[in-house]
Design a protein around this motif. Structure first.
Motif, short mmCIF file in Angstrom:
data_model
loop_
_atom_site.label_atom_id
_atom_site.label_comp_id
_atom_site.label_asym_id
_atom_site.label_seq_id
_atom_site.Cartn_x
_atom_site.Cartn_y
_atom_site.Cartn_z
N MET A 158 0.82 -1.20 0.00
CA MET A 158 0.00 0.00 0.00
C MET A 158 0.86 1.27 0.00
SD MET A 158 -3.17 -1.03 2.49
CE MET A 158 -4.23 0.27 1.89
N GLN A 159 2.16 1.09 0.01
CA GLN A 159 3.07 2.22 -0.05
C GLN A 159 2.85 3.21 1.09
OE1 GLN A 159 5.58 2.20 -2.35
NE2 GLN A 159 4.77 0.20 -2.89
N LEU A 160 2.62 2.69 2.30
CA LEU A 160 2.47 3.54 3.48
C LEU A 160 3.78 3.58 4.26
CD1 LEU A 160 -0.96 2.31 4.90
CD2 LEU A 160 -0.53 4.45 3.74
N SER A 161 4.16 4.75 4.69
CA SER A 161 5.31 4.85 5.58
C SER A 161 4.87 4.39 6.97
CB SER A 161 5.80 6.30 5.66
OG SER A 161 4.81 7.11 6.29
N GLN A 162 5.83 4.11 7.82
CA GLN A 162 5.49 3.73 9.19
C GLN A 162 4.67 4.83 9.85
OE1 GLN A 162 9.29 3.00 11.05
NE2 GLN A 162 9.08 0.81 10.81
N ALA A 163 5.09 6.07 9.65
CA ALA A 163 4.40 7.20 10.28
C ALA A 163 2.95 7.30 9.79
CB ALA A 163 5.14 8.49 10.00
N ARG A 164 2.74 7.11 8.49
CA ARG A 164 1.38 7.20 7.94
C ARG A 164 0.51 6.03 8.40
NH1 ARG A 164 -2.82 9.83 7.11
NH2 ARG A 164 -3.92 9.49 5.16
N LEU A 165 1.08 4.84 8.46
CA LEU A 165 0.35 3.67 8.96
C LEU A 165 -0.04 3.87 10.42
CD1 LEU A 165 -0.80 0.83 8.64
CD2 LEU A 165 1.51 -0.07 9.06
N ALA A 166 0.89 4.39 11.20
CA ALA A 166 0.60 4.67 12.62
C ALA A 166 -0.53 5.69 12.74
CB ALA A 166 1.86 5.17 13.32
N GLU A 167 -0.46 6.73 11.94
CA GLU A 167 -1.48 7.78 11.97
C GLU A 167 -2.85 7.24 11.58
OE1 GLU A 167 -2.50 11.60 9.22
OE2 GLU A 167 -0.40 11.33 9.77
N LYS A 168 -2.91 6.51 10.49
CA LYS A 168 -4.20 5.99 9.99
C LYS A 168 -4.80 4.95 10.92
CE LYS A 168 -5.12 5.40 5.74
NZ LYS A 168 -5.26 5.11 4.30
N SER A 169 -3.97 4.17 11.60
CA SER A 169 -4.47 3.07 12.43
C SER A 169 -4.73 3.48 13.88
CB SER A 169 -3.47 1.92 12.42
OG SER A 169 -2.26 2.30 13.07
N GLY A 170 -4.10 4.55 14.32
CA GLY A 170 -4.23 4.92 15.73
C GLY A 170 -3.28 4.14 16.62
N VAL A 171 -2.36 3.41 16.00
CA VAL A 171 -1.33 2.66 16.73
C VAL A 171 -0.09 3.57 16.76
CG1 VAL A 171 0.16 0.62 16.66
CG2 VAL A 171 -2.24 0.44 16.00
N SER A 172 0.50 3.71 17.93
CA SER A 172 1.64 4.62 18.03
C SER A 172 2.80 4.14 17.15
CB SER A 172 2.11 4.75 19.48
OG SER A 172 2.74 3.57 19.91
N LEU A 173 3.58 5.09 16.71
CA LEU A 173 4.73 4.78 15.87
C LEU A 173 5.71 3.87 16.62
CD1 LEU A 173 6.21 5.13 13.21
CD2 LEU A 173 7.12 7.29 14.07
N SER A 174 5.89 4.12 17.91
CA SER A 174 6.82 3.27 18.67
C SER A 174 6.30 1.84 18.77
CB SER A 174 7.06 3.85 20.07
OG SER A 174 5.86 3.90 20.82
#
Length: 68
Positions: A1-17
Motif C-alpha cells: 500500500m506504499q504507506l510509511s510507518q508514520a502514515r500507517l501509525a497515523e491511519k491506524s491509531g497505533v503509536s509509531l513506537s
C-alpha cells in the motif's frame, strides 16, 4: 500500500513506537494488530482463522514452526 510507518501509525491509531516494536520483535497487542489489519485491508483474512477447518496443530509451538 506504499504507506510509511508514520502514515500507517497515523491511519491506524497505533503509536509509531508500537509499530516499530512490532516490526522488530513481532510482538503487539491484539487490539493494535487488528487496527493495523483494518488499515491494510486484511481484516477479512483474520476472520478465516475462525471459520476454517480444524488444524493439525496441538500447541502454539506447532503453529509457530510452520511460519516462515
Amino acid at each position: 500500500m506504499q504507506l510509511s510507518q508514520a502514515r500507517l501509525a497515523e491511519k491506524s491509531g497505533v503509536s509509531l513506537s508500537t509499530l516499530r516494536k512490532y516490526e522488530q520483535t513481532g510482538q503487539i497487542s491484539l487490539t493494535s494488530f487488528i487496527k493495523l489489519l483494518f488499515v491494510l485491508e486484511l481484516a477479512d483474512d483474520l476472520m478465516t482463522l475462525f471459520y476454517s477447518e480444524p488444524t493439525p496443530y496441538t500447541s502454539m509451538d506447532d503453529l509457530l514452526k510452520t511460519l516462515p
